[in-house]
Enzyme design. Sequence first.
Site, PDB file in Angstrom:
ATOM      1  N   ASN A 266       0.856  -1.206   0.000  1.00 24.54           N
ATOM      2  CA  ASN A 266       0.000   0.000   0.000  1.00 24.54           C
ATOM      3  C   ASN A 266       0.883   1.244   0.000  1.00 24.54           C
ATOM      4  O   ASN A 266       2.035   1.198   0.443  1.00 24.54           O
ATOM      5  CB  ASN A 266      -0.913   0.036   1.238  1.00 24.54           C
ATOM      6  CG  ASN A 266      -0.170  -0.091   2.553  1.00 24.54           C
ATOM      7  OD1 ASN A 266      -0.089  -1.180   3.125  1.00 24.54           O
ATOM      8  ND2 ASN A 266       0.394   0.991   3.035  1.00 24.54           N
TER       9      ASN A 266
ATOM     10  N   THR B 213       3.165   0.695  15.085  1.00 26.43           N
ATOM     11  CA  THR B 213       2.814   1.026  16.470  1.00 26.43           C
ATOM     12  C   THR B 213       3.460   2.332  16.892  1.00 26.43           C
ATOM     13  O   THR B 213       2.972   3.007  17.797  1.00 26.43           O
ATOM     14  CB  THR B 213       3.306  -0.105  17.415  1.00 26.43           C
ATOM     15  OG1 THR B 213       2.915  -1.347  16.848  1.00 26.43           O
ATOM     16  CG2 THR B 213       2.717   0.019  18.796  1.00 26.43           C
TER      17      THR B 213
ATOM     18  N   ALA C 272       6.568   2.870  18.251  1.00 30.47           N
ATOM     19  CA  ALA C 272       7.546   2.886  19.349  1.00 30.47           C
ATOM     20  C   ALA C 272       8.910   3.245  18.767  1.00 30.47           C
ATOM     21  O   ALA C 272       9.337   2.658  17.767  1.00 30.47           O
ATOM     22  CB  ALA C 272       7.606   1.519  20.018  1.00 30.47           C
TER      23      ALA C 272
ATOM     24  N   HIS D 263      11.152  -6.018  11.848  1.00 30.32           N
ATOM     25  CA  HIS D 263      12.328  -5.136  11.904  1.00 30.32           C
ATOM     26  C   HIS D 263      13.501  -5.823  11.198  1.00 30.32           C
ATOM     27  O   HIS D 263      14.295  -6.498  11.842  1.00 30.32           O
ATOM     28  CB  HIS D 263      12.704  -4.843  13.361  1.00 30.32           C
ATOM     29  CG  HIS D 263      11.603  -4.217  14.151  1.00 30.32           C
ATOM     30  ND1 HIS D 263      11.356  -4.505  15.477  1.00 30.32           N
ATOM     31  CD2 HIS D 263      10.657  -3.293  13.798  1.00 30.32           C
ATOM     32  CE1 HIS D 263      10.328  -3.797  15.907  1.00 30.32           C
ATOM     33  NE2 HIS D 263       9.881  -3.055  14.907  1.00 30.32           N
TER      34      HIS D 263
HETATM   35  C1  LIG Z   1       1.903  -3.361  12.670  1.00 23.84           C
HETATM   36  C2  LIG Z   1       3.294  -2.790  12.621  1.00 23.84           C
HETATM   37  C3  LIG Z   1       3.853  -2.296  13.778  1.00 23.84           C
HETATM   38  C4  LIG Z   1       5.144  -1.749  13.748  1.00 23.84           C
HETATM   39  N1  LIG Z   1       5.616  -1.189  14.875  1.00 23.84           N
HETATM   40  C5  LIG Z   1       6.817  -0.583  14.868  1.00 23.84           C
HETATM   41  C6  LIG Z   1       7.265   0.105  16.020  1.00 23.84           C
HETATM   42  O1  LIG Z   1       6.580   0.208  17.042  1.00 23.84           O
HETATM   43  N2  LIG Z   1       8.506   0.678  15.968  1.00 23.84           N
HETATM   44  C7  LIG Z   1       9.292   0.607  14.858  1.00 23.84           C
HETATM   45  O2  LIG Z   1      10.417   1.125  14.892  1.00 23.84           O
HETATM   46  N3  LIG Z   1       8.858  -0.010  13.737  1.00 23.84           N
HETATM   47  C8  LIG Z   1       7.645  -0.591  13.719  1.00 23.84           C
HETATM   48  N4  LIG Z   1       7.183  -1.180  12.573  1.00 23.84           N
HETATM   49  C9  LIG Z   1       8.066  -1.162  11.383  1.00 23.84           C
HETATM   50  C10 LIG Z   1       8.004   0.196  10.677  1.00 23.84           C
HETATM   51  O3  LIG Z   1       6.726   0.421  10.195  1.00 23.84           O
HETATM   52  C11 LIG Z   1       9.050   0.191   9.561  1.00 23.84           C
HETATM   53  O4  LIG Z   1      10.331   0.128  10.171  1.00 23.84           O
HETATM   54  C12 LIG Z   1       9.002   1.443   8.692  1.00 23.84           C
HETATM   55  O5  LIG Z   1       7.746   1.658   8.140  1.00 23.84           O
HETATM   56  C13 LIG Z   1      10.054   1.284   7.582  1.00 23.84           C
HETATM   57  O6  LIG Z   1       9.983   2.377   6.688  1.00 23.84           O
HETATM   58  P1  LIG Z   1      10.305   2.181   5.121  1.00 23.84           P
HETATM   59  O7  LIG Z   1       9.988   3.445   4.448  1.00 23.84           O
HETATM   60  O8  LIG Z   1      11.643   1.581   4.978  1.00 23.84           O
HETATM   61  O9  LIG Z   1       9.288   1.020   4.708  1.00 23.84           O
HETATM   62  P2  LIG Z   1       7.736   1.158   4.498  1.00 23.84           P
HETATM   63  O10 LIG Z   1       7.184   2.175   5.435  1.00 23.84           O
HETATM   64  O11 LIG Z   1       7.159  -0.195   4.524  1.00 23.84           O
HETATM   65  O12 LIG Z   1       7.631   1.753   3.019  1.00 23.84           O
HETATM   66  C14 LIG Z   1       8.152   1.069   1.916  1.00 23.84           C
HETATM   67  C15 LIG Z   1       7.581   1.682   0.674  1.00 23.84           C
HETATM   68  O13 LIG Z   1       8.213   1.139  -0.483  1.00 23.84           O
HETATM   69  C16 LIG Z   1       7.226   0.817  -1.433  1.00 23.84           C
HETATM   70  N5  LIG Z   1       7.758  -0.141  -2.407  1.00 23.84           N
HETATM   71  C17 LIG Z   1       8.167  -1.396  -2.233  1.00 23.84           C
HETATM   72  N6  LIG Z   1       8.608  -1.907  -3.402  1.00 23.84           N
HETATM   73  C18 LIG Z   1       8.454  -0.955  -4.330  1.00 23.84           C
HETATM   74  C19 LIG Z   1       8.703  -0.864  -5.719  1.00 23.84           C
HETATM   75  N7  LIG Z   1       9.223  -1.882  -6.410  1.00 23.84           N
HETATM   76  N8  LIG Z   1       8.404   0.283  -6.361  1.00 23.84           N
HETATM   77  C20 LIG Z   1       7.917   1.342  -5.682  1.00 23.84           C
HETATM   78  N9  LIG Z   1       7.662   1.327  -4.360  1.00 23.84           N
HETATM   79  C21 LIG Z   1       7.921   0.186  -3.696  1.00 23.84           C
HETATM   80  C22 LIG Z   1       6.082   0.342  -0.558  1.00 23.84           C
HETATM   81  O14 LIG Z   1       4.867   0.300  -1.238  1.00 23.84           O
HETATM   82  C23 LIG Z   1       6.092   1.424   0.509  1.00 23.84           C
HETATM   83  O15 LIG Z   1       5.474   2.593   0.049  1.00 23.84           O
HETATM   84  C24 LIG Z   1       5.911  -1.734  12.544  1.00 23.84           C
HETATM   85  C25 LIG Z   1       5.335  -2.221  11.373  1.00 23.84           C
HETATM   86  C26 LIG Z   1       4.034  -2.735  11.406  1.00 23.84           C
HETATM   87  C27 LIG Z   1       3.437  -3.232  10.138  1.00 23.84           C
END
Ligand SMILES: Cc1cc2nc3c(=O)[nH]c(=O)nc-3n(C[C@H](O)[C@H](O)[C@H](O)COP(=O)(O)OP(=O)(O)OC[C@H]3O[C@@H](n4cnc5c(N)ncnc54)[C@H](O)[C@@H]3O)c2cc1C
Length: 506
Positions: free
Chosen positions: A116, A125, A127, A439
């Site tokens: 999404n 969450t 944290a 993580h």
């Molecule tokens: C229920 C839940 C609870 C959590 N609780 C915690 C917490 O309390 N503390 C904490 O530190 N972390 C927590 N996390 C983890 C935290 O959400 C992630 O560490 C964080 O969102 C990572 O950021 P990111 O931008 O790397 O990845 P994401 O936020 O997942 O974003 C990745 C993005 O890349 C996009 N993408 C992937 N592949 C492609 C592609 N080929 N082309 C274009 N776009 C693409 C995805 O669609 C998305 O938009 C939790 C996660 C969940 C699901």
Amino acid sequence: MATPDLHDVLIVGSGMMGAAIARQLRDADPGIRIAMIAGGPTVGAKAGQHLHDVEDPEVWAQYNRKVSSGVQAFYTGVKPSQGVGGSMRDVTPGMYHLTSLGEKADEMPSATVAWNAGGMGIHWTAATPTPWGSELDPVLTPVEWADAIARASDLLEINREPFPLTPAGETVARELRAHFDARQAPGREVQNMPMAVNDRGTGRKERTSPSVIFPALGDPASDAAFTFVANSMSTSLIHEGGRAIGAVCRDLATDETFEVHAAHVVVCADAIRTPQLLFASGIRPAALGRYLNEHYFLTGQVIADPERMGFAVDELTPPTDLEWASDCLWVPQSDDTQPFQVHIMTKTLVDEQHAPTGYAVGIEYYIRTEVQRDNRLEFSDTEVDAAGMPRITVHFTYTDADRDALESARADQIVAASRMGDFDPATESAALGAGGSLHYTGTVRMGAADDGTSVCDVDGRVWGFENLFVAGNGVVPTSLACNSTLIGMTSAVRAADALLRDLETA
Ligand SMILES: Cc1cc2nc3c(=O)[nH]c(=O)nc-3n(C[C@H](O)[C@H](O)[C@H](O)COP(=O)(O)OP(=O)(O)OC[C@H]3O[C@@H](n4cnc5c(N)ncnc54)[C@H](O)[C@@H]3O)c2cc1C
């Protein structure tokens, strides 16, 4: 500078890290032309808004029902093989196990990604415990770490006391302090869990999400220099002679492909799909996908004994329609003297009349595991997953030292939880399957030199490239006890600095 029809910076991914990059570029210069590929469909009316904070009651209820267990892994989708043959047209946005997306992930069965816009950032969450000690790789100096952590904390709007302790919460803190504080390093005593959670006047404790970090994500029309490429993913990066030129993308509604061109490209597509996209693009440093690391996640819950603890059940605060949690406490890791991180979330249990009946204390241990080069994501040259990307085989094993650490944590959890009530580990404690913490780190790790043990430099610049960056948890090279988002965001801080330096000199 780039030609008028080029974007200055293309950000692949609209999650926490993509938003952090966009925000810093925008704060520095309202004119920088930023394009962002969403990576998946939008949930609700506004891309990047946390599901805890949406107004739509149906979306809100769906999220909050699932998340109130307090255990990340219980939140994820498990439907088998959602997309077929590279089309994700009818796939409902949400969280999916890698196996659901056609990857081979038996060795990390609970590994999950977000399908999404906003990524996991609309589900998390929030944290945000502060990384410390050996979690901070010496490739950066203590001053550099402190600066990057402070700036990432600002981006996340971290609140040191998001859940002021209730009287019952005070009794929990008292017991935890008695159990842990003698082994904690100075400043690392039992305390409130810092969280990216704030009351912004809506009555909700709002979670910082991608659209909070970069508001134009939720309202692209408000920023003339921002192009949000909604409902699309990137299938490969376009590059030539060590320069990235843009990305080939697929419209997720029509399956049509198109290109987006930019002077600089930064990939923030999470720790699993960032290396997958690099591999799909023929960018394959030796360390790509390797050093995959994840801590054990040992759940636990104890129903606190009011007499032993000294609180009155009828004085407990019932959960509201807007918030299920009562108290949120943190036991930081202190390296050798106290190797675990413990996260405590409490909730008041109620009967059908909404009258308090008890007080449940969630007591979760995060247990570090050793960094191993052979724990890795292997990408196929011949097979594709449900999204049409190189199929992933996850290789992930624990060492004897990891297993010993888990057993120590189990033993510690019994003693700590039993201070608060009767605790039966057979029914009230379980280590989640690998992948369950969500993580993941190390898969595009940073390093001091291009020596085959890292994918990028400390700014996230991919070795061998002038203008291609990666950011996010995958860049973190160390083993973590803490949750990964705050330390992962330090890579977005440094990458944005480097991008701004490059843009200035272009
Ligand atoms: C229920 C839940 C609870 C959590 N609780 C915690 C917490 O309390 N503390 C904490 O530190 N972390 C927590 N996390 C983890 C935290 O959400 C992630 O560490 C964080 O969102 C990572 O950021 P990111 O931008 O790397 O990845 P994401 O936020 O997942 O974003 C990745 C993005 O890349 C996009 N993408 C992937 N592949 C492609 C592609 N080929 N082309 C274009 N776009 C693409 C995805 O669609 C998305 O938009 C939790 C996660 C969940 C699901």
